[in-house]
Design an enzyme around this catalytic site. Sequence first.
Site, PDB file in Angstrom:
ATOM      1  N   ASP A  73       1.308  -1.185   0.035  1.00  0.00           N
ATOM      2  CA  ASP A  73      -0.063   0.033   0.198  1.00  0.00           C
ATOM      3  C   ASP A  73       1.021   0.624   0.398  1.00  0.00           C
ATOM      4  OD1 ASP A  73      -3.459  -0.068   0.442  1.00  0.00           O
ATOM      5  OD2 ASP A  73      -2.169  -1.937   1.830  1.00  0.00           O
ATOM      6  N   ARG A 142      -8.443   9.987   1.930  1.00  0.00           N
ATOM      7  CA  ARG A 142      -7.342   8.898   1.052  1.00  0.00           C
ATOM      8  C   ARG A 142      -8.434   8.883  -0.244  1.00  0.00           C
ATOM      9  NH1 ARG A 142      -8.760   3.317   3.491  1.00  0.00           N
ATOM     10  NH2 ARG A 142      -7.488   2.652   1.677  1.00  0.00           N
ATOM     11  N   LYS A 172      -8.899   0.854  -6.235  1.00  0.00           N
ATOM     12  CA  LYS A 172     -10.282   0.311  -5.485  1.00  0.00           C
ATOM     13  C   LYS A 172     -10.801   1.449  -4.906  1.00  0.00           C
ATOM     14  CE  LYS A 172      -6.459   0.848  -1.761  1.00  0.00           C
ATOM     15  NZ  LYS A 172      -5.082   0.831  -0.796  1.00  0.00           N
ATOM     16  N   HIS A 173     -12.704   1.062  -3.725  1.00  0.00           N
ATOM     17  CA  HIS A 173     -12.867  -0.849  -3.283  1.00  0.00           C
ATOM     18  C   HIS A 173     -13.963  -0.506  -4.190  1.00  0.00           C
ATOM     19  CE1 HIS A 173     -10.191   1.433  -0.151  1.00  0.00           C
ATOM     20  NE2 HIS A 173      -9.610   0.261   0.361  1.00  0.00           N
ATOM     21  N   HIS A 185     -13.479  -2.426   8.195  1.00  0.00           N
ATOM     22  CA  HIS A 185     -12.605  -3.307   9.278  1.00  0.00           C
ATOM     23  C   HIS A 185     -13.270  -3.787  10.765  1.00  0.00           C
ATOM     24  CE1 HIS A 185      -9.566  -0.780   6.672  1.00  0.00           C
ATOM     25  NE2 HIS A 185      -8.675  -2.040   7.632  1.00  0.00           N
ATOM     26  N   ASP A 257     -10.348  -6.840  -0.835  1.00  0.00           N
ATOM     27  CA  ASP A 257      -9.424  -6.368   0.784  1.00  0.00           C
ATOM     28  C   ASP A 257      -9.242  -7.375   1.357  1.00  0.00           C
ATOM     29  OD1 ASP A 257      -8.941  -4.310   2.151  1.00  0.00           O
ATOM     30  OD2 ASP A 257     -10.189  -3.098   1.725  1.00  0.00           O
TER      31      ASP A 257
END
Length: 503
Positions: A73, A142, A172-173, A185, A257
């Site tokens: 990343d 981001r 992504k995503h 997450h 992911d």
Amino acid sequence: MRLLALTLGLGLAVAQAGSFLVVSFKGEEVPSELLKRVRPAGVILYPGNLRKDPQGLVRRLKALDPNLVVMVDQEGGPFTSYREGVVRFPSAMALSASGDEGLVERVGWALGCQVRRLGADVNLAPVLDVNVNPENPIIGLRSFGADPERVARMGLAFARGVLRSGAKPVGKHFPGHGDTATDSHLDLPVVAKPREALEKVELLPFRRYVEAGMPALMTAHILFPALDPKLPATLSQRILTGLLRGEMGFRGAVLTDDMAMAAIKRNFGAKEAALLAVKAGADLLLLEPNPETALEVHAHLAQALGKEVPKARAEEARRRALALLAQGGACPFTPKEEEALALEAARRGVVRLFGELPLPGPGTLVVGLRVTDRYGAEPTLADLAPTYLPGSQGLNLSEDPSPEEVARAVERARAAERVVLSTYHWLGAFKAGQKALFRELRALGKPLYVVALGNPDDLRFLPGRPQGYLATHGYRAVQVRAALEALAGVYTPTGQWVFGGEP
């Protein structure tokens, strides 16, 4: 003969099952036994792997298997895994605020070159999520912003830059993580928009990315009822095969992911989710740094090959993985050129909402926050103030200042003519201590300037309006420097507001 054929078939399936796997591990020792048993298509490296001898680690990995695809990343901003001895670039939102696709492409090129110098093949960037939800708990700065057209333009510019280095980008995503209020997450987010709305916002940057012939995409662990009412995108054949492969015509590699994220593992289980993802159309599954899980998933997929999963799928996945190996490209950047590029990007990403500049250094108290970072803190606004706002005084506090810290800051501010206060908000709620600190400093009646070092919208959390407000879209050292230089009048901030809504 029949038993021999069955044994040979099972052996081939065991060998082929690794074609779907991208493993990870803790520390800086190559997990040789795991790699020999699983024979994965790739490895993903995290900051904890890349501390003492990162290039040596990659050489040792490649020595075991030259065709092992090594991923990292290297988005810039907060998601920068390769950090030791390399220039740390601003976030995607800072790049987008410049309004300059050429600058974004150059930064993507430089980050791709960092991946190449490491010896890795794949940069897991750009982020193509359209950050339309200001409460988004994981994307924020981001993203290239809240406008899908801008995200598409800037994301493609970044990807073109990565390709110039010879590394491979991963958008992504898919199909979009920008309108979530839940972190995948931690739980399974749901984006309950009609298909038409998804087409206009979430899907637009990905369609452009596919049309440009880019090599790889990463899935989102999100449920989109308008696309599939039962399964999240990572596990959905309707989304990965029907929409992405069929309607959109994507021919590159589909990566998941991290399959250990709670949105998947808690709701579906590791091995069951892995099989669902492969059946849905995923080529490469990113696994957690747990060898037991990797072996369990590998065995489960091996049993399914030739039954629930055609063996041709393993061959297809392996071909797509091999296409991600870095090749060609050029990396002409010297360290000084990278530093200059990072500073240019940081300066052009600073947004001034209001407030007269420059500020004099003498008589100015600069209050910095030590932002929590597991992999090494950056210098604060207070640390760099004496250098870039000459004559100013600095005071450092914790990210969530205690009442005692607030009192100390107020006492110091009484003797100052003006105060510059850093704020920070990206993951989690805006800290109560920061609100209290702002309130007490503002009550002194002195000129108070705020520098937002995370998401640019801290203004909406503050109990009152400061006299001036700058947003940097990140707390990397080069961005802290750029903020201080703007305050000092070294340059005039020209960054554009891209976060969405009213600034």
